[in-house]
Design a protein around this motif. Structure first.
Motif, PDB file in Angstrom:
ATOM      1  N   VAL A 248       2.505  -7.756  -0.238  1.00 24.72           N
ATOM      2  CA  VAL A 248       2.877  -6.614  -1.059  1.00 24.72           C
ATOM      3  C   VAL A 248       1.965  -6.843  -2.283  1.00 24.72           C
ATOM      4  CG1 VAL A 248       4.526  -5.678  -2.353  1.00 24.72           C
ATOM      5  CG2 VAL A 248       5.133  -6.339  -0.156  1.00 24.72           C
ATOM      6  N   LYS A 249       1.824  -7.816  -2.883  1.00 23.70           N
ATOM      7  CA  LYS A 249       1.203  -8.046  -4.245  1.00 23.70           C
ATOM      8  C   LYS A 249      -0.205  -7.804  -4.106  1.00 23.70           C
ATOM      9  CE  LYS A 249       0.093 -11.794  -7.613  1.00 23.70           C
ATOM     10  NZ  LYS A 249       0.256 -13.041  -8.096  1.00 23.70           N
ATOM     11  N   LYS A 250      -0.986  -8.170  -2.939  1.00 23.77           N
ATOM     12  CA  LYS A 250      -2.204  -7.924  -2.719  1.00 23.77           C
ATOM     13  C   LYS A 250      -2.371  -6.603  -2.822  1.00 23.77           C
ATOM     14  CE  LYS A 250      -5.932  -9.241   0.708  1.00 23.77           C
ATOM     15  NZ  LYS A 250      -6.346  -9.977   1.877  1.00 23.77           N
ATOM     16  N   THR A 251      -1.884  -5.508  -2.179  1.00 23.22           N
ATOM     17  CA  THR A 251      -2.154  -4.149  -2.178  1.00 23.22           C
ATOM     18  C   THR A 251      -1.611  -3.234  -3.060  1.00 23.22           C
ATOM     19  OG1 THR A 251      -0.598  -3.870  -0.353  1.00 23.22           O
ATOM     20  CG2 THR A 251      -2.778  -4.327   0.321  1.00 23.22           C
ATOM     21  N   PHE A 252      -0.504  -3.620  -3.942  1.00 21.14           N
ATOM     22  CA  PHE A 252       0.156  -2.976  -4.857  1.00 21.14           C
ATOM     23  C   PHE A 252      -0.581  -2.781  -5.905  1.00 21.14           C
ATOM     24  CE2 PHE A 252       3.559  -2.199  -8.101  1.00 21.14           C
ATOM     25  CZ  PHE A 252       3.968  -0.832  -7.542  1.00 21.14           C
ATOM     26  N   THR A 253      -0.865  -1.661  -6.454  1.00 21.10           N
ATOM     27  CA  THR A 253      -1.671  -1.370  -7.654  1.00 21.10           C
ATOM     28  C   THR A 253      -0.908  -1.674  -9.041  1.00 21.10           C
ATOM     29  OG1 THR A 253      -1.326   0.946  -7.509  1.00 21.10           O
ATOM     30  CG2 THR A 253      -3.390  -0.059  -6.275  1.00 21.10           C
ATOM     31  N   GLY A 254       0.429  -1.610  -9.116  1.00 23.84           N
ATOM     32  CA  GLY A 254       0.868  -1.800 -10.212  1.00 23.84           C
ATOM     33  C   GLY A 254       1.316  -3.214 -10.670  1.00 23.84           C
TER      34      GLY A 254
ATOM     35  N   ILE B 164      11.435  -1.632 -13.461  1.00 22.29           N
ATOM     36  CA  ILE B 164      11.484  -1.701 -12.238  1.00 22.29           C
ATOM     37  C   ILE B 164      11.838  -0.541 -11.440  1.00 22.29           C
ATOM     38  CG2 ILE B 164      12.272  -2.903 -10.245  1.00 22.29           C
ATOM     39  CD1 ILE B 164      13.026  -5.296 -11.813  1.00 22.29           C
ATOM     40  N   ASP B 165      10.662   0.073 -10.717  1.00 20.09           N
ATOM     41  CA  ASP B 165      10.914   1.413 -10.169  1.00 20.09           C
ATOM     42  C   ASP B 165      11.053   1.433  -8.625  1.00 20.09           C
ATOM     43  OD1 ASP B 165       8.266   0.945  -9.580  1.00 20.09           O
ATOM     44  OD2 ASP B 165       7.886   2.960 -10.870  1.00 20.09           O
ATOM     45  N   PHE B 166      10.924   0.343  -8.166  1.00 20.42           N
ATOM     46  CA  PHE B 166      10.785   0.097  -6.780  1.00 20.42           C
ATOM     47  C   PHE B 166      11.068  -1.470  -6.228  1.00 20.42           C
ATOM     48  CE2 PHE B 166       9.300  -0.082  -2.079  1.00 20.42           C
ATOM     49  CZ  PHE B 166       9.585   0.943  -1.680  1.00 20.42           C
TER      50      PHE B 166
ATOM     51  N   GLU C  21       1.044   4.317  -2.856  1.00 18.93           N
ATOM     52  CA  GLU C  21       0.517   5.571  -2.409  1.00 18.93           C
ATOM     53  C   GLU C  21       1.877   6.490  -2.728  1.00 18.93           C
ATOM     54  OE1 GLU C  21      -1.823   4.769   1.495  1.00 18.93           O
ATOM     55  OE2 GLU C  21       0.135   5.163   1.621  1.00 18.93           O
ATOM     56  N   GLU C  22       3.050   6.090  -2.997  1.00 15.50           N
ATOM     57  CA  GLU C  22       4.014   6.727  -3.272  1.00 15.50           C
ATOM     58  C   GLU C  22       4.346   6.848  -4.693  1.00 15.50           C
ATOM     59  OE1 GLU C  22       7.293   4.852  -0.873  1.00 15.50           O
ATOM     60  OE2 GLU C  22       7.084   6.181   0.654  1.00 15.50           O
ATOM     61  N   GLY C  23       3.426   6.288  -5.539  1.00 19.25           N
ATOM     62  CA  GLY C  23       3.282   6.440  -6.960  1.00 19.25           C
ATOM     63  C   GLY C  23       4.193   5.608  -7.965  1.00 19.25           C
ATOM     64  N   PHE C  24       4.798   4.473  -7.269  1.00 22.03           N
ATOM     65  CA  PHE C  24       5.404   3.574  -7.973  1.00 22.03           C
ATOM     66  C   PHE C  24       4.622   2.453  -8.957  1.00 22.03           C
ATOM     67  CE2 PHE C  24       8.181   4.699  -4.186  1.00 22.03           C
ATOM     68  CZ  PHE C  24       9.236   5.459  -4.916  1.00 22.03           C
ATOM     69  N   LYS C  25       5.165   2.227  -9.853  1.00 23.18           N
ATOM     70  CA  LYS C  25       4.472   1.152 -11.013  1.00 23.18           C
ATOM     71  C   LYS C  25       4.937  -0.281 -10.978  1.00 23.18           C
ATOM     72  CE  LYS C  25       2.055   4.978 -11.962  1.00 23.18           C
ATOM     73  NZ  LYS C  25       0.693   5.314 -11.494  1.00 23.18           N
TER      74      LYS C  25
ATOM     75  N   LYS D  63       0.856  -1.330  -0.115  1.00 27.55           N
ATOM     76  CA  LYS D  63      -0.073  -0.049  -0.068  1.00 27.55           C
ATOM     77  C   LYS D  63       0.766   1.276   0.283  1.00 27.55           C
ATOM     78  CE  LYS D  63      -3.640   2.240   2.636  1.00 27.55           C
ATOM     79  NZ  LYS D  63      -4.632   2.347   3.719  1.00 27.55           N
ATOM     80  N   ARG D  64       1.749   1.197   0.831  1.00 29.33           N
ATOM     81  CA  ARG D  64       3.060   2.559   0.788  1.00 29.33           C
ATOM     82  C   ARG D  64       3.492   2.563  -0.582  1.00 29.33           C
ATOM     83  NH1 ARG D  64       4.873   5.362   5.283  1.00 29.33           N
ATOM     84  NH2 ARG D  64       6.469   6.934   4.354  1.00 29.33           N
ATOM     85  N   ALA D  65       3.720   1.686  -0.926  1.00 26.23           N
ATOM     86  CA  ALA D  65       4.602   1.736  -2.211  1.00 26.23           C
ATOM     87  C   ALA D  65       3.795   2.437  -3.512  1.00 26.23           C
ATOM     88  CB  ALA D  65       5.298   0.580  -2.734  1.00 26.23           C
TER      89      ALA D  65
END
Length: 270
Positions: free
Chosen positions: A131-137, A166-168, A106-110, A102-104
């Protein structure tokens, strides 16, 4: 990391005036053997981690059958009750992973890469899945050999060179994070980094901006509560947690609170 857990356990043992014995081995089968040795020496209680429940749970049951109370800590939050352990002290690693994802996002990473340093350990897989569950990219993971830190750096660097989108990066341990920082530089990547877990080298990296944040599971607390709970059970019949896990994390550390946490990390207790 394990030194910090041990410090917490030693502090509780000193406070409770009990003899404390510590043994460890990275191999699950050998961990089970260590539990059997503790049973044979007729200890009054055992605190055990459960990174590989099928390998370790039978030894836990043998301890319980011998009348020795067992608590679990650090790994095995989803399996400790069926192993027979009466309490669990640690982070909910799925929730911790969701916090990181979620934090990643929110910080705009893709495009996030999750790095697992020991294949098959339930708590590490849970972090990456969270991480996979809440990351939107886009999400992907790689396995590295956590016992060979130079290869950790080279494997991550090779991945960053191969996939420049890869940006994060999310690492699952402080030593892995430190090697990932070097890998980012070696690959000439602009990827940012977040990690799980903490050690005295992490605060300066957060302050410098080389590390965005760290998710701390408070290992000192895991060791302390494990020993203190066994003492409470033996002296007063108390069971901490009421049948549910006692959570020690996730606790997210970033630039907003690093000054508070950092001084304790310098002392070796965070």
């Amino acid at each position: 990391f394990w030194d910090i857990i041990r410090k917490g356990a030693e502090a509780a043992a000193a406070k409770d005036n009990v003899e404390f014995k510590y043994s460890s081995d990275p191999d699950s089968g050998k961990q089970a053997t260590l539990i059997q040795s503790a049973i044979d020496s007729k200890v009054d209680g055992i605190a055990v981690t459960l990174p590989d429940p099928p390998a370790i749970a039978p030894a836990v049951q043998k301890a319980i059958d011998a009348g020795i109370p067992v608590v679990a800590f650090n790994a095995g939050i989803g399996q400790y009750r069926e192993s027979g352990a009466m309490s669990y002290f640690g982070s909910d690693e799925s929730l911790a992973g969701e916090t990181g994802g979620k934090r990643a996002a929110e910080e705009g990473f893709k495009n996030v890469l999750c790095v697992i340093q020991f294949q098959g350990q339930v708590q590490l897989e849970a972090r990456c899945d969270g991480v996979k569950k809440t990351f939107t990219g886009k999400w992907q993971k790689i396995y590295v050999n956590g016992s060979d830190l130079p290869s950790v750096k080279s494997t991550i660097a090779a991945k960053l060179k191969q996939d420049k989108a890869i940006d994060f990066i999310v690492t699952l341990g402080a030593p892995i994070a430190l090697n990932a920082i070097d890998a980012i530089k070696e690959a000439g990547s602009s990827a940012k980094l977040g990690t799980f877990d903490f050690n005295p080298q992490i605060p300066p990296k957060i302050t410098s901006g080389e590390l965005q944040w760290a998710i701390d599971q408070q290992p000192y607390l895991q060791g302390y509560l494990s020993i203190d709970s066994l003492w409470l059970y033996k002296t007063n019949g108390n069971v901490l947690g009421g049948g549910l896990p006692t959570l020690t994390g996730p606790f997210l550390v970033d630039k907003s609170n690093i000054d508070i946490v950092g001084k304790f990390a310098e002392a070796g207790t965070r």
